[in-house]
Write an enzyme that holds these catalytic residues in place. Structure first.
Site, PDB file in Angstrom:
ATOM      1  N   GLU A 217      59.656  55.287 -35.390  1.00 34.34           N
ATOM      2  CA  GLU A 217      60.028  53.969 -34.872  1.00 34.34           C
ATOM      3  C   GLU A 217      61.537  53.757 -34.874  1.00 34.34           C
ATOM      4  OE1 GLU A 217      57.907  50.958 -37.025  1.00 34.34           O
ATOM      5  OE2 GLU A 217      55.950  51.679 -36.393  1.00 34.34           O
TER       6      GLU A 217
ATOM      7  N   GLU B 213      50.155  55.449 -35.922  1.00 30.49           N
ATOM      8  CA  GLU B 213      49.915  54.290 -36.796  1.00 30.49           C
ATOM      9  C   GLU B 213      49.124  53.243 -36.034  1.00 30.49           C
ATOM     10  OE1 GLU B 213      53.316  52.388 -38.633  1.00 30.49           O
ATOM     11  OE2 GLU B 213      54.216  54.336 -39.118  1.00 30.49           O
TER      12      GLU B 213
HETATM   13  O1  IFM Z   1      54.766  49.551 -42.836  1.00 26.51           O
HETATM   14  C1  IFM Z   1      55.225  49.740 -41.538  1.00 26.51           C
HETATM   15  C2  IFM Z   1      55.594  51.192 -41.311  1.00 26.51           C
HETATM   16  O2  IFM Z   1      56.541  51.629 -42.222  1.00 26.51           O
HETATM   17  C3  IFM Z   1      56.150  51.379 -39.914  1.00 26.51           C
HETATM   18  N1  IFM Z   1      55.264  50.820 -38.930  1.00 26.51           N
HETATM   19  C4  IFM Z   1      54.777  49.484 -39.132  1.00 26.51           C
HETATM   20  C5  IFM Z   1      54.180  49.348 -40.526  1.00 26.51           C
HETATM   21  C6  IFM Z   1      53.662  47.923 -40.738  1.00 26.51           C
HETATM   22  O3  IFM Z   1      54.699  46.995 -40.642  1.00 26.51           O
END
Ligand code: IFM
Length: 461
Positions: A168, A360
């Protein structure tokens, strides 16, 4: 909820994700250097509950228990991040043998249990020593990242199943450097854009370094949020395009060979870095080095409209979206957004789009243990089922999605929110470190048992 059976294609990979600073703790042990998150979290007022990742889930000491939880789930893959300051404490120069040994052992323990290690190299915990030399503002940090990729791959590259260079980068850019709500806490708005270019350059240089050491596939993971326009005027549409360019295209178009998106509010190719262009000859080719997999993180769509004020600092206003259920983070629950972004990526990039892994997907709820010591989280089960159905629909529409990683295995330290937001399939009591699998853990375990999960990450040879 749709009553038809949830079925993903044969060979689909089910996994879970974590990141180093959010779970490891042990920040002062075995030679680990300081990271920008150590500094940021210790700065009064930065973290909602005043906590830090000093202990987090104590995973550094309890990784055997946590691997047991992974085994119990039956996942085919586990995505974790290597803490750069643990393996190279100053971000350049000497390696910390104890740090590399920790990840070396973790990889072997996973493989012993039939779980593929999926390794993210940068999940925001930059060594503080590099930040002191400019952090990602400095072009040299891209070269240092490639060096760190090289030394990590030299040790783990024979066993890692999938490399992810950056996690990200848009969040690290915007929250960390444009708005100042994440480490390193800079609020430079569009003056932060060199951080975007240098992260991308670091990605491209790291791809080359990883290829030289490892035959495992290589990916970058981006966070996507489809735009929901909260107005129908031309300025609203322009605002939507500007937000979309920053959030969804800035870190994807150049990687997939399209250069920087024209709709960006600032033309990066016109920026200077000292007495040179920010984007030098050859940089875009380096950034566009072929990748094998695109990592997609998705949580929610974003409401966007034209700025209310004529002299607003940003060319868009972000507005809450009505009509959706909301998580404990107040994020709208919208599985259709995942389908939209996957089919949108396919439409935009066509044959240039590599296979996708959902690296994710998950949600925070105020999960508590009941009187019997159990943790029921039906909302998370609904969330995961809805998002997996959206993945299935995108596959049926021709998008090549190979796997899905739940964020997250454990309740963990959620950055500026501290311990206030629980994303885990497993409840963690942060006073005692007792782990209690939630009902979503059992649901995911049973789904995987029914469907099976392939181990081999990335595209078939
Ligand atoms: O916890 C975070 C992660 O580190 C990166 N993506 C989003 C998640 C939730 O906010």
């Amino acid at each position: 909820m749709d009553p038809s059976p949830l079925d993903l294609p044969a060979g689909f990979r089910f996994g879970v994700s974590t990141s180093a600073y959010q779970i490891e703790g042990a920040v002062g042990e075995d030679g680990r250097g300081a990271s920008i998150w150590d500094t940021f979290s210790r700065t009064p007022g930065r973290i909602a509950d005043g906590s830090s990742g000093d202990v987090a889930c104590d995973h550094y000491h309890r990784h055997l228990d946590d691997i047991g939880l992974l085994s119990g789930l039956g996942v085919g893959a586990y995505r974790f991040s290597v803490a750069w300051p643990r393996v190279q404490p100053a971000g350049s120069g000497p390696v910390n043998p104890a740090g590399l040994a920790f990840y070396d052992r973790l990889v072997d323990l996973l493989l012993d249990r039939g779980i593929d290690p999926v390794v993210t190299l940068f999940h925001w915990d930059l060594p503080q020593a590099l930040q002191d030399r400019g952090g990602w503002h400095a072009r040299d940090t891209a070269a240092r990242f490639a060096e760190y990729a090289d030394l990590t791959a030299a040790r783990l590259g024979d066993r890692v199943a999938l490399w992810i260079t950056l996690n990200e980068p848009v969040v690290h850019l915007t929250y960390g450097h444009a708005l100042g709500v994440h480490a390193p806490g800079e609020a430079r708005l569009f003056d932060a854009l060199p951080v975007a270019h240098h992260q991308l350059l670091g990605h491209g240089l790291a791809v080359a370094a990883l290829r030289a050491r490892s035959s495992a596939p290589v990916a970058i993971t981006n966070n996507y949020s489809p735009v929901r326009l909260a107005g129908a005027t031309d300025p609203d549409r322009a605002a939507g395009q500007a937000f979309d360019a920053v959030q969804n295209r800035l870190f994807t178009d150049p990687v997939l060979g399209r250069g920087y998106p024209a709709a960006l509010p600032v033309d990066l190719t016109a920026l200077r870095y000292g007495d040179q262009p920010l984007v030098r000859d050859g940089d875009l080719a380096t950034i566009a080095a072929p990748i094998d997999v695109l990592g997609v993180n998705y949580y929610n769509p974003t409401g966007v409209r034209a700025p209310a004020e004529a002299d607003a600092p940003l060319p868009f206003d972000l507005v809450p979206l009505d009509g959706y259920p909301r998580t404990a983070f107040d994020w709208p629950v919208a599985p259709d957004g995942l389908h939209e972004l996957l089919t949108g990526l396919r439409e935009r990039h066509g044959a240039d789009l590599p296979p996708i892994e959902i690296t994710e997907s998950g949600c925070a709820w105020d999960d508590v243990l009941d009187a019997d010591g159990r943790c029921h989280d039906p909302e998370r089960i609904d969330y995961l089922e809805g998002h997996l159905r959206a993945v299935r629909a995108a596959i049926d529409d021709g998008v090549d999605v190979r796997g899905y990683f739940v964020w997250s295995l454990l309740d963990n330290w959620e950055w500026a929110e501290g311990f206030g937001k629980r994303f885990g399939l497993v409840h963690v009591d942060f006073d005692t470190q007792v782990r209690t699998p939630k009902s979503s853990y059992a649901w995911y375990r049973d789904l995987i048992a029914r469907q099976g999960s392939t181990r081999s990450a990335g595209p078939p040879a």
